[in-house]
Design a protein around this motif. Sequence first.
Motif, PDB file in Angstrom:
ATOM      1  N   ILE A  23       0.819  -1.215   0.000  1.00 46.47           N
ATOM      2  CA  ILE A  23       0.000   0.000   0.000  1.00 46.47           C
ATOM      3  C   ILE A  23       0.856   1.269   0.000  1.00 46.47           C
ATOM      4  O   ILE A  23       0.424   2.299  -0.516  1.00 46.47           O
ATOM      5  CB  ILE A  23      -1.011   0.007   1.167  1.00 46.47           C
ATOM      6  CG1 ILE A  23      -0.327   0.040   2.529  1.00 46.47           C
ATOM      7  CG2 ILE A  23      -1.933  -1.197   1.080  1.00 46.47           C
ATOM      8  CD1 ILE A  23      -1.300   0.179   3.689  1.00 46.47           C
ATOM      9  N   VAL A  24       2.066   1.192   0.551  1.00 48.00           N
ATOM     10  CA  VAL A  24       2.956   2.358   0.512  1.00 48.00           C
ATOM     11  C   VAL A  24       3.454   2.595  -0.906  1.00 48.00           C
ATOM     12  O   VAL A  24       3.491   3.728  -1.388  1.00 48.00           O
ATOM     13  CB  VAL A  24       4.142   2.186   1.489  1.00 48.00           C
ATOM     14  CG1 VAL A  24       5.186   3.266   1.274  1.00 48.00           C
ATOM     15  CG2 VAL A  24       3.655   2.231   2.928  1.00 48.00           C
ATOM     16  N   ILE A  25       3.843   1.522  -1.601  1.00 48.53           N
ATOM     17  CA  ILE A  25       4.304   1.658  -2.991  1.00 48.53           C
ATOM     18  C   ILE A  25       3.163   2.117  -3.890  1.00 48.53           C
ATOM     19  O   ILE A  25       3.327   3.001  -4.734  1.00 48.53           O
ATOM     20  CB  ILE A  25       4.888   0.328  -3.501  1.00 48.53           C
ATOM     21  CG1 ILE A  25       6.203   0.016  -2.786  1.00 48.53           C
ATOM     22  CG2 ILE A  25       5.119   0.375  -5.014  1.00 48.53           C
ATOM     23  CD1 ILE A  25       6.803  -1.325  -3.156  1.00 48.53           C
ATOM     24  N   GLY A  26       1.984   1.521  -3.714  1.00 45.84           N
ATOM     25  CA  GLY A  26       0.847   1.862  -4.574  1.00 45.84           C
ATOM     26  C   GLY A  26       0.278   3.233  -4.284  1.00 45.84           C
ATOM     27  O   GLY A  26      -0.166   3.929  -5.197  1.00 45.84           O
ATOM     28  N   PHE A  51      13.709  -5.373   0.118  1.00 40.26           N
ATOM     29  CA  PHE A  51      12.380  -4.776   0.243  1.00 40.26           C
ATOM     30  C   PHE A  51      12.383  -3.648   1.272  1.00 40.26           C
ATOM     31  O   PHE A  51      11.697  -2.633   1.090  1.00 40.26           O
ATOM     32  CB  PHE A  51      11.353  -5.841   0.634  1.00 40.26           C
ATOM     33  CG  PHE A  51      10.825  -6.628  -0.534  1.00 40.26           C
ATOM     34  CD1 PHE A  51      10.176  -5.987  -1.578  1.00 40.26           C
ATOM     35  CD2 PHE A  51      10.984  -7.995  -0.601  1.00 40.26           C
ATOM     36  CE1 PHE A  51       9.681  -6.703  -2.660  1.00 40.26           C
ATOM     37  CE2 PHE A  51      10.503  -8.722  -1.676  1.00 40.26           C
ATOM     38  CZ  PHE A  51       9.841  -8.073  -2.713  1.00 40.26           C
ATOM     39  N   SER A  52      13.141  -3.805   2.350  1.00 36.31           N
ATOM     40  CA  SER A  52      13.221  -2.759   3.377  1.00 36.31           C
ATOM     41  C   SER A  52      13.880  -1.500   2.828  1.00 36.31           C
ATOM     42  O   SER A  52      13.420  -0.376   3.083  1.00 36.31           O
ATOM     43  CB  SER A  52      14.008  -3.265   4.589  1.00 36.31           C
ATOM     44  OG  SER A  52      13.393  -4.387   5.167  1.00 36.31           O
ATOM     45  N   VAL A  53      14.936  -1.689   2.061  1.00 30.11           N
ATOM     46  CA  VAL A  53      15.618  -0.549   1.420  1.00 30.11           C
ATOM     47  C   VAL A  53      14.669   0.130   0.433  1.00 30.11           C
ATOM     48  O   VAL A  53      14.600   1.372   0.363  1.00 30.11           O
ATOM     49  CB  VAL A  53      16.900  -1.017   0.707  1.00 30.11           C
ATOM     50  CG1 VAL A  53      17.496   0.112  -0.137  1.00 30.11           C
ATOM     51  CG2 VAL A  53      17.923  -1.518   1.720  1.00 30.11           C
ATOM     52  N   LEU A  54      13.923  -0.682  -0.329  1.00 28.34           N
ATOM     53  CA  LEU A  54      12.947  -0.141  -1.271  1.00 28.34           C
ATOM     54  C   LEU A  54      11.897   0.696  -0.551  1.00 28.34           C
ATOM     55  O   LEU A  54      11.538   1.792  -1.005  1.00 28.34           O
ATOM     56  CB  LEU A  54      12.280  -1.297  -2.032  1.00 28.34           C
ATOM     57  CG  LEU A  54      11.192  -0.921  -3.046  1.00 28.34           C
ATOM     58  CD1 LEU A  54      11.780  -0.074  -4.166  1.00 28.34           C
ATOM     59  CD2 LEU A  54      10.549  -2.181  -3.620  1.00 28.34           C
ATOM     60  N   LEU A  55      11.423   0.204   0.601  1.00 32.81           N
ATOM     61  CA  LEU A  55      10.428   0.943   1.383  1.00 32.81           C
ATOM     62  C   LEU A  55      11.013   2.259   1.886  1.00 32.81           C
ATOM     63  O   LEU A  55      10.336   3.305   1.845  1.00 32.81           O
ATOM     64  CB  LEU A  55       9.959   0.086   2.559  1.00 32.81           C
ATOM     65  CG  LEU A  55       8.904   0.704   3.475  1.00 32.81           C
ATOM     66  CD1 LEU A  55       7.621   1.004   2.706  1.00 32.81           C
ATOM     67  CD2 LEU A  55       8.602  -0.211   4.653  1.00 32.81           C
ATOM     68  N   MET A  56      12.275   2.245   2.332  1.00 34.09           N
ATOM     69  CA  MET A  56      12.920   3.466   2.826  1.00 34.09           C
ATOM     70  C   MET A  56      13.059   4.500   1.717  1.00 34.09           C
ATOM     71  O   MET A  56      12.814   5.697   1.924  1.00 34.09           O
ATOM     72  CB  MET A  56      14.301   3.126   3.397  1.00 34.09           C
ATOM     73  CG  MET A  56      14.253   2.369   4.728  1.00 34.09           C
ATOM     74  SD  MET A  56      15.888   1.791   5.241  1.00 34.09           S
ATOM     75  CE  MET A  56      16.751   3.341   5.421  1.00 34.09           C
ATOM     76  N   ILE A  57      13.424   4.044   0.518  1.00 29.22           N
ATOM     77  CA  ILE A  57      13.579   4.962  -0.625  1.00 29.22           C
ATOM     78  C   ILE A  57      12.240   5.608  -0.968  1.00 29.22           C
ATOM     79  O   ILE A  57      12.156   6.815  -1.217  1.00 29.22           O
ATOM     80  CB  ILE A  57      14.145   4.203  -1.847  1.00 29.22           C
ATOM     81  CG1 ILE A  57      15.594   3.782  -1.576  1.00 29.22           C
ATOM     82  CG2 ILE A  57      14.061   5.062  -3.112  1.00 29.22           C
ATOM     83  CD1 ILE A  57      16.161   2.822  -2.613  1.00 29.22           C
ATOM     84  N   ILE A  58      11.170   4.796  -0.968  1.00 23.59           N
ATOM     85  CA  ILE A  58       9.847   5.312  -1.300  1.00 23.59           C
ATOM     86  C   ILE A  58       9.374   6.320  -0.257  1.00 23.59           C
ATOM     87  O   ILE A  58       8.857   7.388  -0.588  1.00 23.59           O
ATOM     88  CB  ILE A  58       8.831   4.155  -1.435  1.00 23.59           C
ATOM     89  CG1 ILE A  58       9.156   3.334  -2.678  1.00 23.59           C
ATOM     90  CG2 ILE A  58       7.400   4.669  -1.508  1.00 23.59           C
ATOM     91  CD1 ILE A  58       8.443   2.024  -2.753  1.00 23.59           C
TER      92      ILE A  58
END
Length: 351
Positions: A259-262, A311-318
Amino acid sequence: MKEKNKIFNIVLIAIIFLILIAANNSLDSYKIRILNLCAIYIVLGLSMNLINGFTGLFSLGHAGFIAIGAYTSALLTMSEKVKNQNFFMEPLMAPLNHISMPFLPSLILAGLVSAGIAFLIAAPALRLKGDYLAIATLGFAEIIRIVLNNAQTLTNGALGLRGIPHKTNLYWTFGIAIVTIIILVSLINSSYGRALKAIREDEIAAQSMGINLFKHKTIAFITGAFFAGVGGGLLGNLIGTIDPNMFKFVFTFNILLIIVIGGMGSVTGTVISAFFVTILGEVLRFLDMEKQFGIGFLSFKGVPGLRMVVFSVLLMIIVLFFRNGLMGTKELTWKSIAKIFNKNSLEKGVE
């Protein structure tokens, strides 16, 4: 215009099911499984987005509701013989040891049981705000997991359940995903949905307008838990085996990532992100294997858990650079698609 939109939606649903028929007949079992997971994560993502995105509640207890749904559906669909094979240490409590029902009623009951537990949790938890609510719901999810671990005569404890009938298929998962989208879009576009958005933007202003904060939050929380339970039932009957360790905080993190990415507050964004995250998770599975792999001229060795680091790094970047996610609070509608096509045709005409 509304009539045209209905026709377009019906045609789109028909096209989706034609694609599913073709996929079911031509794809191998692994790819079909991934498609099933994509649809299940759409249901789970939307159920959490209703609570976190559209209502603005910071809830981290979703894995608990998914677990309740998975166990409920599994126990209701398993045959008496398979139940006896699972519960060899202590027998399953009555009357569950004799009950076996079709898949759809078991999914509905899975959702209702999850919603019932959510109602009990909502009374104390939803009076909290922000970080306190997140900690409280996370605690409730952990309590649910501990109960699953110790309720030997109900859940088979840490051994979990094996031999769950594989009832889930492409038609069930995508059919329920479409129904979930229709129900939640109708809900969000109603006066009730506008009240939820008002609560998300400013609770004090919403309360001054006469909106009952606790009532609306509770209904959103229970509705989200219902669909989480249904998604859990689909998941349990897809993989055929479940145990309490499946439903740790990491599971909630995966749904939160979607939901954060979307986009927190976008149905379209959640649908797109569910496909993206699920497929990416399968593509990156080699990172968890203790084998050498190369990226260009560099060589690495896989480490268990490395995929979650990515995935955690991806979430931090977003969170740092794309706070609104892919869609933010926007939706992809027939009207917006028509505008895009009209804009492109005008640009071509000018050229």
